[in-house]
Design an enzyme around this catalytic site. Sequence first.
Site, PDB file in Angstrom:
ATOM      1  N   LYS A  97       9.880 -43.409  11.282  1.00 15.40           N
ATOM      2  CA  LYS A  97      10.016 -44.740  10.699  1.00 15.40           C
ATOM      3  C   LYS A  97       9.348 -44.872   9.332  1.00 15.40           C
ATOM      4  CE  LYS A  97      12.256 -46.814  14.105  1.00 15.40           C
ATOM      5  NZ  LYS A  97      13.618 -47.370  13.934  1.00 15.40           N
ATOM      6  N   GLU A 119      10.934 -56.396  12.275  1.00  6.15           N
ATOM      7  CA  GLU A 119      11.025 -56.437  13.724  1.00  6.15           C
ATOM      8  C   GLU A 119      10.593 -55.082  14.263  1.00  6.15           C
ATOM      9  OE1 GLU A 119      13.685 -53.546  12.902  1.00  6.15           O
ATOM     10  OE2 GLU A 119      13.595 -55.428  11.815  1.00  6.15           O
ATOM     11  N   SER A 386      11.763 -37.372  17.154  1.00  2.00           N
ATOM     12  CA  SER A 386      11.594 -38.491  16.226  1.00  2.00           C
ATOM     13  C   SER A 386      10.213 -39.132  16.271  1.00  2.00           C
ATOM     14  CB  SER A 386      12.651 -39.563  16.498  1.00  2.00           C
ATOM     15  OG  SER A 386      12.603 -39.993  17.848  1.00  2.00           O
TER      16      SER A 386
END
Length: 405
Positions: A97, A119, A386
């Site tokens: 991210k 969010e 990830s």
Amino acid sequence: MSSVILPANPSESRPGRFGVYGGRYVPETLMAALVELEHEYASAKADAAFQTELAGLLADYAGRPTPLYFAKRLTEQLGGAKIYLKREDLLHTGAHKINNALGQGLLARRMGKKRIIAETGAGQHGVATATVCALLDMECVIYMGDVDMERQELNVLRMRLLGAEVRGVSSGSKTLKDAISEAMRDWVTNVRTTYYLLGSALGAHPYPTMVRDFQRVISIEMKEQILTKEGRLPTAVLACVGGGSNAIGAFYEFIHDRQVRLIGVEAGGCGTELGQHAARFRGGEPGVLQGTYSYVLQDENGQIANTHSVSAGLDYASIGPEHAALHDSGRAEYVSQDDAAALDAVVRLARTEGILPALESAHAIAECLRIAPTLTPHDILVVNLSGRGDKDMGILARELKLQDL
């Protein structure tokens, strides 16, 4: 090895569209903001100074390039394909991210925005956004469903320590879908002063394209690394798919390499009935949700269905529009793995390679465990790992009864 985010080769059939999917379905009050964002992003892509600053932060702050690790023991145990892990879990903040958060944070600063909203579901995007806001001296508000706040308490504490205000969302299913809805309401109200830092490759144009471009660095590195290590492309690239940012980032540079299978792994949850899973391609139909046209889990009346996954980051009723187009064209395959398989994959990878994956990433590991033994030693599987699993220890302790293991 370069980590510069180059201007992407356009895959859209027309701007903002991936075949019939994508688009811009938002209130009129947001149209001007989205058009402004589209123009500013196009300008930033062409700006060498912007690209240089982003590349520097990705390298020196986030920790790129991430390693491509050969999972030797896991490969030997399974007895089939060679397995490589793209170690996005080693990035600062613990997941992919940060790639997108840094890119959009610089873009927000370029646009003169000082207030950032976002969010988050699993909390990793929230942590990445809070981190970037601290770095760039920006006000940060994170919306998170009450259910996700409870099961991802560690990430809530991390966000608050970084200076973010975390606002719980108690409406609907109290998960990611509802957090996005609240963030969009905030944006409508404060559109002149606020930048919405969307965390996945979904939402209204230009977000799916923009997030894809910022995550594309994953497959740029992955392709170069596997060619260096093996002298050939992989048989398949696997990634978990919630909204779809890590998966599209891992897939993008291989889309035109037709010999490489692209396998997205959705959350199979705890059953096959609507409301028991988040497998959009297994039970969803095309529809509009939160700004974009894609596959959506919905009931016979078109109402958005509840979803379930042991992993908060995959617990979403829709999927990014580029994935919808890749699915319909047959270029990518989308399968699902259930909660039990993901939990088993966490234990297997932890005890075989000493790597604790996030529950989201564990879905992709589970599919790798399934297909690797059916392949030959000549085959190569690359799994995009990830995120790391520290954030999930509360869930893992409860689900796996760690005190009894």
